[in-house]
Scaffold this motif. Structure first.
Motif, mmCIF file in Angstrom:
data_model
loop_
_atom_site.group_PDB
_atom_site.id
_atom_site.type_symbol
_atom_site.label_atom_id
_atom_site.label_comp_id
_atom_site.label_asym_id
_atom_site.label_seq_id
_atom_site.Cartn_x
_atom_site.Cartn_y
_atom_site.Cartn_z
ATOM 1 N N ARG A 120 61.058 -116.375 41.156
ATOM 2 C CA ARG A 120 60.069 -117.393 40.789
ATOM 3 C C ARG A 120 59.684 -118.230 42.000
ATOM 4 N N ASN A 162 53.582 -111.932 39.484
ATOM 5 C CA ASN A 162 53.063 -112.087 38.123
ATOM 6 C C ASN A 162 52.078 -110.996 37.755
ATOM 7 N N LYS A 181 61.743 -111.281 36.296
ATOM 8 C CA LYS A 181 60.984 -112.467 35.867
ATOM 9 C C LYS A 181 61.902 -113.648 35.606
#
Ligand code: ATP
Length: 236
Positions: free
Chosen positions: A230, A197, A224
């Protein structure tokens, strides 16, 4: 135009192979991330470029193979390395640290205006200008490390885990300031970061390393959107 290109880079620590064919490229003025878990080989990739680890394969910078060059030769070619842990001179002031970054330069006026640029970018450093680096907070020390590297006027900045040991909000501030430095200076960056991130605040694209190999590469927007990114690197 491509500024840096790694082609199937390998590296060993003693008998242990830690890079097993890493390939990536950084365009002129671009910012590329190297993501991956602890021990994946991210730091070693940067060290193979800056000449502190002996590597196999090809490392092309500005069209020439720089593999095997000594760290000071690589630095003189315009590649600045901000190592994990920052590596500042704690007993020296902020001002002295910035001047040390510029020690190879002879353009005194340019050095003065670049110091002013760093202080604009990192206002904390202006407030602490005469303090010893050892008295700075972790975030300020990271800003100083980046500022010192910038003072060498590099074409390529190698940045290793700038978030290490920082509170999340401080890490974000540091990354956003580095992104601004990049926009305003046009310096290309190769950025090692475990926290994807944070990396995506700065880089346009990234490659993911696992046990010394690229397993995935893409633009920040593409990565992303991927579930496996993730799960593994965004903590969600
Ligand atoms: P980290 O976030 O922990 O720095 P990394 O992805 O940057 O992880 P590297 O530091 O490149 O990984 O390390 C790759 C592998 O090499 C790891 O297994 C590590 O334990 C090992 N290693 C790193 N430095 C040395 C060294 N000086 N001698 C022997 N093995 C090392």
């Amino acid at each position: 135009m491509t500024l840096l290109e790694l082609q199937s880079v390998t590296a060993f620590y003693g008998p242990v192979q830690v890079l097993d064919g890493v390939s990536l490229s950084v365009p002129e003025g671009g910012a590329v991330g190297i993501l991956g878990a602890n021990g994946a080989g991210k730091t070693t990739t940067l060290r193979s470029i800056s000449g502190t680890v002996r590597a196999g394969g090809r490392i092309l910078y500005d069209g020439a193979d720089i593999r095997g060059k000594r760290p000071e030769q690589v630095a003189a070619m315009g590649i600045a390395h901000v190592p994990e842990g920052r590596g500042g001179f704690g007993a020296l002031t902020v001002r002295e640290n910035l001047r040390i970054g510029a020690y190879l330069r002879r353009d005194r006026k340019g050095v003065e205006s670049d110091i002013e640029f760093v202080l604009e970018l990192f206002p904390n450093l202006r407030e602490r200008y005469k303090s010893h680096a050892s008295a700075l907070s972790g975030g300020e020390q990271q800003m100083l490390a980046v500022g010192r590297a910038f003072m060498a006027k590099p074409r390529l900045l190698l940045l290793d885990e700038a978030s290490l040991g920082l509170a999340p909000s401080t890490a974000m501030t540091v990354y956003d300031a580095i992104a601004k430095l990049r926009r305003e200076s046009g310096i290309a960056m190769l950025v090692v970061e475990q926290n994807a991130n944070l990396a995506f605040r700065l880089v346009d694209s990234a490659t993911v390393l696992e046990t010394g190999r690229n397993v995935l590469s893409g633009t920040s927007a593409e990565l992303k959107g991927m579930d496996e990114i993730r799960r593994a690197y965004l903590g969600g």
